[in-house]
Write an enzyme that holds these catalytic residues in place. Structure first.
Site, short mmCIF file in Angstrom:
data_model
loop_
_atom_site.label_atom_id
_atom_site.label_comp_id
_atom_site.label_asym_id
_atom_site.label_seq_id
_atom_site.Cartn_x
_atom_site.Cartn_y
_atom_site.Cartn_z
N LYS A 188 -5.50 -2.08 1.28
CA LYS A 188 -5.23 -1.54 2.62
C LYS A 188 -4.20 -0.43 2.52
O LYS A 188 -3.09 -0.65 2.02
CB LYS A 188 -4.69 -2.63 3.57
CG LYS A 188 -4.62 -2.12 5.01
CD LYS A 188 -3.80 -3.00 5.93
CE LYS A 188 -2.33 -2.68 5.93
NZ LYS A 188 -2.00 -1.31 6.38
N GLY A 241 6.40 -2.02 -0.08
CA GLY A 241 6.86 -1.65 1.26
C GLY A 241 8.26 -2.17 1.49
O GLY A 241 9.03 -2.37 0.54
N LEU A 244 11.68 -6.44 4.47
CA LEU A 244 11.37 -7.27 5.63
C LEU A 244 9.92 -7.76 5.58
O LEU A 244 9.63 -8.95 5.72
CB LEU A 244 11.59 -6.42 6.90
CG LEU A 244 11.38 -7.12 8.22
CD1 LEU A 244 12.60 -7.97 8.55
CD2 LEU A 244 11.14 -6.09 9.33
N VAL A 245 9.00 -6.83 5.37
CA VAL A 245 7.58 -7.21 5.34
C VAL A 245 7.25 -7.96 4.05
O VAL A 245 6.44 -8.89 4.05
CB VAL A 245 6.67 -5.97 5.55
CG1 VAL A 245 5.21 -6.34 5.38
CG2 VAL A 245 6.90 -5.37 6.93
N GLY A 246 7.91 -7.61 2.95
CA GLY A 246 7.71 -8.33 1.69
C GLY A 246 7.94 -9.83 1.86
O GLY A 246 7.19 -10.67 1.35
N GLU A 264 7.01 -4.95 -4.48
CA GLU A 264 7.88 -3.82 -4.86
C GLU A 264 8.50 -3.34 -3.55
O GLU A 264 7.81 -2.82 -2.69
CB GLU A 264 7.05 -2.73 -5.54
CG GLU A 264 7.90 -1.83 -6.41
CD GLU A 264 8.34 -0.58 -5.68
OE1 GLU A 264 9.41 -0.64 -5.04
OE2 GLU A 264 7.62 0.42 -5.72
N CYS A 298 11.59 4.40 -2.50
CA CYS A 298 12.29 3.12 -2.56
C CYS A 298 13.44 3.18 -3.57
O CYS A 298 14.42 2.47 -3.44
CB CYS A 298 11.32 2.00 -2.88
SG CYS A 298 10.19 2.43 -4.19
N GLU A 395 19.06 0.37 3.66
CA GLU A 395 18.15 1.42 3.20
C GLU A 395 17.78 2.33 4.38
O GLU A 395 17.27 1.87 5.39
CB GLU A 395 16.88 0.78 2.63
CG GLU A 395 15.95 1.81 2.02
CD GLU A 395 14.72 1.18 1.41
OE1 GLU A 395 14.14 0.26 2.01
OE2 GLU A 395 14.32 1.62 0.31
P1 ADP Z 1 7.58 0.87 6.67
O1 ADP Z 1 8.52 0.12 7.58
O2 ADP Z 1 8.27 1.82 5.77
O3 ADP Z 1 6.40 1.48 7.36
P2 ADP Z 1 6.22 -1.50 5.89
O4 ADP Z 1 6.76 -2.48 4.92
O5 ADP Z 1 6.20 -1.85 7.34
O6 ADP Z 1 7.01 -0.17 5.64
O7 ADP Z 1 4.75 -1.08 5.49
C1 ADP Z 1 4.21 -1.07 4.20
C2 ADP Z 1 2.80 -1.61 4.24
O8 ADP Z 1 2.85 -2.95 4.72
C3 ADP Z 1 1.85 -0.87 5.18
O9 ADP Z 1 0.56 -0.83 4.58
C4 ADP Z 1 1.83 -1.75 6.39
O10 ADP Z 1 0.64 -1.64 7.14
C5 ADP Z 1 1.93 -3.13 5.77
N1 ADP Z 1 2.42 -4.18 6.66
C6 ADP Z 1 3.27 -4.06 7.72
N2 ADP Z 1 3.46 -5.26 8.32
C7 ADP Z 1 2.73 -6.17 7.62
C8 ADP Z 1 2.54 -7.58 7.72
N3 ADP Z 1 3.10 -8.30 8.69
N4 ADP Z 1 1.75 -8.17 6.81
C9 ADP Z 1 1.17 -7.47 5.81
N5 ADP Z 1 1.31 -6.14 5.67
C10 ADP Z 1 2.08 -5.48 6.56
#
Ligand code: ADP
Length: 497
Positions: A188, A241, A244-246, A264, A298, A395
């Protein structure tokens, strides 16, 4: 424009842009019929709309991948996998002007830099093509009655979620090692930058990959990304990414099927300059360390630590250097810094800049929006920064750097390590002993000595602490995409008759 393809003209290339979800080697519409716009950050205007994947589309992509994994892909030899990856690398090089133009259009990065990204992406695919038939197990001498050996087997269906800062490079860093060792992929792209991944999907078909081996979808993180990380039939997820999302990806993996996870994530990397450093070099690398890719890295060197003996001289010269970075249209060959990727990122960065001002740090350079159209932010340097300030801890992911003063080696290491991140760090000194001692003491996955931001696909990259789990690139990445099977074969009589 139809719903699945359209012609796009950029200042450097006119090409056919796919817009659909790439599943089973075909571009198709989203089941929901939904689409979303991708925005040109230089003009703030929409470029095109692409199909938006939801849970059902992720499910379709996973089924296609599973079918390939259990069927056609099984019959492809490791050498042929390698040949397909190297063919894909050739196609990236053939179309490098198109791919780079897409990156400049969709992400806003300078075309000259985007060309380097595409060269890196092609090199990475070729590198892993070379690995495809060189990954093997061991035979282990256990006892004369047995033959014991290991097989390095693919994990299966790999979900890959990539960010918007290096769209085509991240695509290749993820797909290269996964495919080399025989996995299948549902990748994705980031919702801000879906276009280059879709163009590359077209090249997947041309390179001769069987249907279902690589599936490329566009969609939002909270819908398609979440569907990947919680899917019961995805065997492994690789994410690049925010931290937080990791964390959310790791939790979703734990709550669903305990899929393997590599992450990462973010960074707040220290770039340490000692009194005895070559100051011209240190200034160039410090400038490149933070302002390359508009600070959207990053591993950006977002905290410059300078020893007190040269601090004032360094700051005076660094201010001049930072102010010289040319901002402008990404397609202008003299541009170094384009716009930030989106309104959201622009707002986040400007908020951090306001925080810095309110916390009492001094804006030595920049600190404002650049121009009136596009998400441009002036290269910004803060001095008089304390370690407990938000701008020194969090960051920012933009062209904003803090400069702090330190007395001696111990203090440099202490400030350098006082962050929850541990992605990268750098040391500038002419003293080899200092360089080695300090680089050993820094808790970071990469340490640069007298340079910054040098990343090669042959060498591993990843984070200590909250910057990640696992390593990308080099032979190390192959470990993330293989699982070891031990086989015990009985040669002689049964031991327990
Ligand atoms: P940024 O805040 O810099 O946009 P993100 O970590 O939000 O970075 O985004 C990095 C990737 O993670 C993107 O492909 C985004 O669509 C995806 N992403 C964002 N939220 C989620 C989630 N809850 N679960 C899985 N993937 C996500």
């Amino acid at each position: 424009m139809d719903d699945l393809f359209t012609t796009i003209e950029t200042p450097t290339a006119k090409y056919e842009q796919p817009l659909g979800l790439f599943i089973n080697n075909e571009f198709r519409k989203a089941r929901s019929g939904r689409t979303f716009q991708t925005i040109n950050p230089t003009t703030e205007k929409p470029i095109v709309s692409v199909q938006e994947a939801d849970e059902q589309d992720v499910d379709d992509a996973v089924k296609a991948a599973q079918e390939a994994f259990n069927g056609s892909w099984q019959k492809v030899t490791p050498s042929d996998r390698g040949r397909m990856l190297t063919k894909l690398a050739d196609l990236f090089e053939r179309d490098s002007d198109i791919l780079a133009a897409i990156e400049s259009l969709d992400n806003g990065k300078a075309f000259t830099m985007a060309k380097i990204d595409v060269a890196n992406a092609a090199g990475c695919l070729r590198y892993y093509g070379g690995w495809a038939d060189k990954v093997h197990g061991q035979t282990i001498d256990t006892n004369p009655e047995s033959l014991t050996y290991t097989r390095h087997e693919p994990i299966g269906v790999c979900g890959q979620i990539i960010p918007w800062n290096f769209p085509i490079m991240m695509w290749s860093w993820k797909i290269g090692p996964a495919i080399a060792v025989g996995n299948v992929v549902v990748i994705k792209t980031a919702e801000q930058t879906p276009l280059s991944g879709l163009y590359a999907a077209k090249l997947i078909k041309e390179a001769g990959f069987p249907p279902g081996v690589v599936n490329v979808i566009s969609g939002f993180g909270s819908i398609a990304g979440a569907a990947i990380s919680s899917h019961m039939d995805i065997d492994k997820v690789a994410f690049t990414g925010s931290t937080l999302v990791g964390r959310m990806v790791l939790q979703a993996a734990a709550k669903s099927n305990l899929k393997k996870v590599t992450l990462e994530l973010g960074g707040k990397s220290p770039n340490i300059v000692f009194d005895d450093a070559d100051i011209d070099n240190a200034i160039s690398w410090a400038n490149f360390g933070i302002f390359f890719n508009h600070g959207q890295c990053c591993c950006a060197g977002s905290r410059i630590l300078v020893q007190e003996g040269i601090h004032d001289k360094f700051v005076a010269r660094f201010k001049e250097r930072a102010a010289q970075n040319k901002l402008g249209n990404p397609f202008d060959s003299s541009t170094f810094q384009g716009p930030q990727v989106s309104q959201l990122q622009f707002d986040r960065i400007m908020e951090y800049i306001d925080h810095g001002k309110n916390e009492g740090a001094t804006v030595a350079v920049g600190g404002e929006r650049h121009g009136t159209e596009g998400y441009f932010i002036q290269p910004t340097v803060f001095t008089d920064v304390h370690q407990d300030m938000k701008i020194a801890q969090e960051e920012i992911f933009g062209p904003v750097v803090t400069v702090q003063k330190f007395k001696d080696e111990a203090e440099a290491i202490s400030i350098g390590n006082s962050t929850r991140y541990g992605l990268a760090a750098a040391v500038h000194t002419k003293n080899v002993n200092t360089a080695i001692r300090v680089s050993n003491a820094l808790r970071a996955g990469t340490v640069w000595i007298n340079n910054y931001n040098l990343i090669n696909y042959q060498a591993p990259f990843g984070g200590f602490k909250e910057s990640g789990i696992g390593r990308e690139l080099g032979s190390y990445a192959l470990e993330n995409y293989t699982q070891i099977k031990t086989v015990h074969y009985q040669l002689g009589d049964a031991l327990f008759a």
